[in-house]
Scaffold this active site. Structure first.
Site, PDB file in Angstrom:
ATOM      1  CE  LYS C  82      74.960 -11.663  -1.540  1.00 52.99           C
ATOM      2  NZ  LYS C  82      75.235 -13.041  -2.042  1.00 52.99           N
ATOM      3  CB  SER C 157      71.791 -14.821  -1.841  1.00 57.69           C
ATOM      4  OG  SER C 157      73.194 -14.837  -2.049  1.00 57.69           O
ATOM      5  CB  SER C 181      74.410 -16.490  -4.378  1.00 55.94           C
ATOM      6  OG  SER C 181      73.472 -17.162  -3.578  1.00 55.94           O
TER       7      SER C 181
END
Ligand SMILES: [Mg+2]
Ligand SMILES: [Zn+2]
Lengths: 471, 96, 490
Positions: C82, C157, C181
């Site tokens: 990420k 997210s 997330s």
């Protein structure tokens, strides 16, 4: 109407650690811009603080030395505000739960002791430095140097127990001396490693409630603190007497003009939005650690002054001067131990040569030897000064210099009597006048003897011998 | 939980967020809704409850006081939007 | 194995194949880079793709292997991160305009551990800006899309990471989870996501959103794959003061553990209104799977659950408002042009550099901490957090794991909730309490909705007992076979 001032002092002391409080960068002074920085102290995304154990130790020792209570659990908090010298846009400090609380420092003023309370001691990080670019006024930019960011600071907040500028000065000096004794801070006010802000208000004598206070900043010497307090107290009293009111504000001391002036610029009502720093767990300090550190606390200035005065029978004022430096006091005691003559003389010598002593350029033996030689009359006071100067300059043993330079004086009573007889015999008219009552002529005879001995005669003995012989 | 436009602008100033007029209006509405929702916590009696800052609370760890220079100052400075030599350069502070 | 295309292999198969030199790291990496080329234009799962660098790393891993040494369990295996983990020399954006060109001067601990384990880094994955969101629609680099239905969100997210794993463009990724997330996008993309115990994975170099809640963790296509990656990234780190010094167990071994006799708590508050029928059915099926293997379902109560969202929307934004204050245009990142004076420079930089959701949270957080409101908001939330934590403590006295839905609904449509923050926030109601309590959680696929969208079940465990939830999740995974790579035409 009589007014009294109410003063509280906030000191920020830079802790004498090698590395910063939350990262491994150097705390060294005077490095090129941004040299002592890393991702942590420049607030790069993703970085985290890790606490320097030594900084905590230093704060605990200070707390113990000022009779504060070390809290078993204290909490680091974030003080949020924006400024280009504050990379994270928050300062890691302690707020609700500081490291230590409820202590005091005793100061002696004119033979009485005043106890000034200490509200709290806490740890925090310093900010960087903003340099205003361009030598001309109206520069369009400022430059940020983050070397100082995260240098460890200890904030020491006094109770509003101080009533006069002199007391403020005495408290500050004593606090500075304690920190220096503990070797937790170098105490240098001019270089900013010992900074002081003051909260000042005045109230009619006898009134319990505090008046509105002003915060004073920008005082970079002990003298300046006293002067700024004096000025501010006078300003507030005059303001009230003229029917005005003190406003709560921050004022800066202008040392050149000798006045305090309101800090310029609209200060956005401070709202620091303190909250516990989630990146640092609470600081747990157990009793055992405090006790272990308690053992490392040296004799502190107050105790030392009292002991030197009583043990050596020297004036308290001298004891204070000697105790202004732990090294100087130790030196004095070593000199006194090396020659157990009159400690007052030893003390005077130590005070006179303080600078060289603190700089490590004199040994206790040097002082002991000159004091001894003076007491035995082997050297004169003038010679003693010359000798110590030479010892500082050359590093040679002082008695070797004395002998090399032939600075011993004639203190042999027999030899001096012989010379006195010769002088008396050679000046019969003066002898007659002297004996007729013109005793002022004694200095004439002394001078003659000094001439004979090329200045090496012990003046005190010369006088004694002459007085005896001239009757 | 109504929040005024004034309050929105005050908070935005504290947070150094320049908001357009539209943004400020929308923010006022949305913040009002969110705060109203959040205030359901008021229904809960929390007297005597100790606050939690950390889900797992131990003491904070320490590092030793030793210097390890980062040694790559340029890696830090190269990201600067504006610099002068080895300083970060910023517009001057205008007092208003 | 030849029958299965490379991009559908499990990470463990890929690692074994490289180690046994059945396939080179270069071949694997090339295959996945091609897959990224094909898939990424449709799903926008990557912000930065590193083709040359990945091939160079793969070649180096192959040489090391030829010389006789594997670096670690992920040797030669292509994975991705990420874009919230700092990578030295590789731009790290956090999905934000304000960091669109930020080149970190250092590696995150997770980045370092992934490299030490021998993994090849394919790229940096898309995410909601500063990890604030449940749909990956708030990214400055455009929304990521769900590979199962590209008109739908992948969750957030860590939506880029979940979408990338589900689309077969990497064997695993590492995401972060502040209020769900990792787990929520894993659930919506039909893959496995683990949020470890707070303190288990170092946060150093992981760009902070809400420091007391953030935790990094793996997203992979199988539970054993996720366990293997967790084993690599977990562990104490002296650079993170909140990292906990407890030994890291053999997570992979835990995935083979029997669930016989395991007590599975079913909190009634998580099965109340607002739960989509297909989700309820799927989670009940997951329970059925565990029960069929000898586990026991126990109804429990987590009475303060209804307060979790409010608590989270005070604590998260409060911490974020402070964490994100450093983006001021002084030292790195975006700076506005032509501002008059410092304050204007900072305010405009932040006004232009942050997106709407980030600004909203900064505003909430600043408000909640500001003078006069602290006690009513932040102080209150911290106390309720204690109650929420206590709920779990009490529940875990009687059960070994807790089973819940991961998200109330399958993936919703792009644009559906983006202008309605409160509704959007509600998509995290089942995942948020876990972060507030600091306990570990996992999402494992357990079914499909009638319109073919993945559904995940969430398992929660005691502090530092990731093994129990891995064991239960692996059992569900074995009992309920589901496709793990999204069909290409999605
Ligand atoms: Mg301070
Ligand atoms: Zn540093």
């Amino acid at each position: 109407m009589g007014f009294e001032a109410v003063i509280g002092l906030e000191v920020h002391a830079q802790l004498a650690t090698e590395s910063k409080i939350f990262c491994a960068c150097s705390t060294g002074f005077g490095a090129p811009p941004n040299e002592n920085t890393c991702p942590v102290c420049t607030g790069m995304p993703g970085v985290l603080p890790v606490l320097n154990r030594k900084a905590v130790e230093f704060a605990i020792r200070t707390a113990v030395a000022t009779s504060c209570r070390v809290q078993s659990r204290s909490v680091f908090a974030r003080k949020n505000y924006f400024y280009p010298d504050l990379p994270k846009a928050y300062q890691i400090s302690q707020y609700e739960l500081p490291l230590a609380v409820s202590g005091h420092i005793d100061i002696e003023r004119n033979g009485t002791t005043r106890r000034i309370g200490i509200t709290r001691i806490h740890l925090e990080e310093d900010a960087g430095k903003l340099v205003h670019a361009g030598a001309f006024a109206g520069a369009q930019t400022s430059l940020a140097d983050l070397n100082r960011c995260s240098v460890p600071l200890m904030e020491i907040v006094s109770e509003p127990d101080i009533r006069t500028p002199e007391e403020g000065g005495a408290y500050l000096r004593r606090l500075r001396d304690i920190l220096v004794y503990l070797e937790v801070c170098d105490g240098n006010m001019e270089e900013g490693s010992f900074r002081c802000d003051a909260n000042v208000s005045v109230r009619p004598r006898g009134q319990k409630e505090f008046g509105t206070k002003a915060e004073l900043k920008n005082m970079n010497s002990f003298r300046n603190v006293e002067k700024a307090l004096e000025h501010e107290i006078r300003r507030q009293i005059e303001l009230i007497e003229d029917g005005g009111a003190v406003v709560q504000e921050t004022r800066l001391w202008d040392a050149d003009a000798g006045v305090t002036v309101p800090m310029r610029g609209k200060e956005e009502a401070h709202d620091y939005r303190y909250f516990p720093d989630p990146d640092l767990l609470p600081l747990h300090i157990d009793e055992a650690w405090v006790e272990e550190l308690r053992k490392t606390i040296p004799e502190l200035p107050g105790e030392k002054i009292a002991r030197l005065a009583s043990r050596y029978g020297i004036p308290r004022y001298d004891a204070e001067l000697l105790s202004s430096s732990r090294l100087l006091a130790d030196f004095f005691e070593a000199s006194a131990a090396a020659f157990g003559g009159n400690p007052k003389v030893t003390a005077n010598e130590c005070i006179q040569w303080k600078e060289a002593i603190v700089a490590g350029r004199l040994s206790p033996e040097t002082i002991a030897h000159v004091v001894e030689d003076r007491e035995t009359g082997t050297i004169s006071a003038t010679a003693s000064k010359t000798l110590v100067e030479a010892a500082i300059g050359t590093g040679k043993p002082v008695r070797q210099i004395r002998d090399e330079k032939g600075l011993t004086q004639i203190s042999d009573a027999g030899a001096l009597e012989a010379i006195a007889d010769k002088v008396i015999a050679g000046n019969p008219k003066e002898v007659e006048s002297y004996r007729a009552g013109k005793t002022g002529l004694l200095s004439f005879f002394v001078g003659q003897i000094m001439k004979e001995t090329r200045g090496k005669a012990n003046p005190r003995m010369v006088q004694e011998v002459l007085k005896a012989k001239l009757g | 939980m109504a929040i005024t436009r004034e309050e929105v602008l005050h908070v935005a100033r504290l947070a150094r967020l320049a908001l357009s007029s539209d943004e400020a209006d929308r923010m006022r509405e949305q913040l009002g809704d969110i705060l109203a929702y959040i205030r359901q916590l008021d229904r809960l009696d929390t007297s005597g409850v100790v606050p939690t800052s950390h889900a797992v609370e131990t003491g904070t760890p320490y590092r030793d006081d030793s210097v390890h220079p980062f040694g790559e100052k340029e890696e830090i400075l190269k990201n600067a939007p504006d610099r002068e030599d080895d300083f970060f350069r910023v517009p001057r502070i205008i007092e208003d | 194995m030849a029958a299965i295309p490379v991009h559908e292999w499990t990470l463990l198969d890929a690692a074994r194949a490289v180690r046994e030199r059945e396939v080179s790291s270069r071949e694997l990496t090339r295959a996945l880079l091609e897959r990224i080329d094909r898939m990424n234009p449709r799903i926008n799962a990557y912000i930065t793709i590193l083709p040359e660098q990945a091939m160079r790393e793969a070649a180096a891993r192959d040489e090391e292997l030829a010389a006789g040494g594997a670096r670690g369990p992920l040797h030669g295996v292509p994975v991705a991160l990420k874009d919230i983990f700092c990578t030295k020399g590789i731009r790290t954006t956090c999905g934000s305009r304000i960091l669109h060109d930020f080149d970190p001067p250092y590696d995150a601990t997770v980045t370092g551990k992934i490299r030490e384990a021998g993994a090849v880094l394919l790229g940096k994955q898309n995410m909601d800006e500063f990890a604030m969101g449940s749909s990956t629609e708030t990214s400055w680099f455009g929304p990521a899309r769900n590979p199962w239905a590209t008109d739908r969100i992948p969750g957030g997210s860590s939506g880029g990471t979940a979408a990338a794993v589900a689309a077969g463009t990497c064997f695993a990724g590492v995401g972060t989870d502040t209020g769900g997330s990792i787990r929520q996008p894993a659930s919506l993309c039909g893959v496995v996501g683990v949020k470890p115990t707070y303190g288990r994975v170092s946060r150093y170099g992981m760009i902070a959103f809400a420091s007391s809640l953030d935790q990094g963790g793996p997203i992979a296509r199988t539970v054993p794959d996720a366990a293997a990656v967790l084993g690599v990234i977990a562990g104490h780190d002296r650079r993170d003061s909140t990292s906990v010094d407890v030994p890291v167990p053999d997570y992979l071994a835990a995935t083979g553990r029997s669930v016989k006799g395991m007590r599975v708590g079913l909190p009634r508050e998580y099965f109340a209104g607002g739960l989509d029928a297909s989700v309820r059915t799927a989670v009940e099926k997951a329970l059925g799977a565990l029960v069929s293997l000898g586990a026991e379902g126990v109804e429990i109560s987590l009475p303060h659950t209804e307060y979790a969202l409010s608590t989270y929307y005070i604590i998260g934004p409060a911490e974020a408002s402070s964490n994100l204050a450093r983006y001021d245009g002084v030292r790195y990142g975006y700076r506005t042009e032509g501002a008059k004076g410092l304050i204007e420079m900072m305010s405009r930089t932040r006004g232009e550099g942050f997106g709407a959701e980030v600004k909203r949270r900064i505003m909430i957080g600043t408000y909640a901490l500001s003078a006069g409101y602290y006690e009513a908001y932040y102080g209150k939330a911290q106390k309720v957090r204690t109650l929420l934590r206590r709920d779990f403590q009490e529940a875990f006295a009687g059960v070994d794991v807790i089973l819940t839905p991961t998200a109330p609904t399958p993936a919703f449509r792009i644009g559906e909730k983006v202008d309605d923050p409160l509704t959007m926030y509600l998509s995290d109601i089942y995942t948020i309490p876990c972060n507030l309590a600091g306990i570990p959680g996992i999402s494992v696929p357990c079914g499909m909705s009638p319109d073919g969208l993945p559904i995940g079940a969430q398992l929660l465990g005691r502090h530092f007992d990731e093994e129990a939830i891995l064991a239960a999740a692996a059992a569900i995974e074995r009992e309920i076979p589901l496709p793990r790579v999204a069909p290409e035409e999605g």
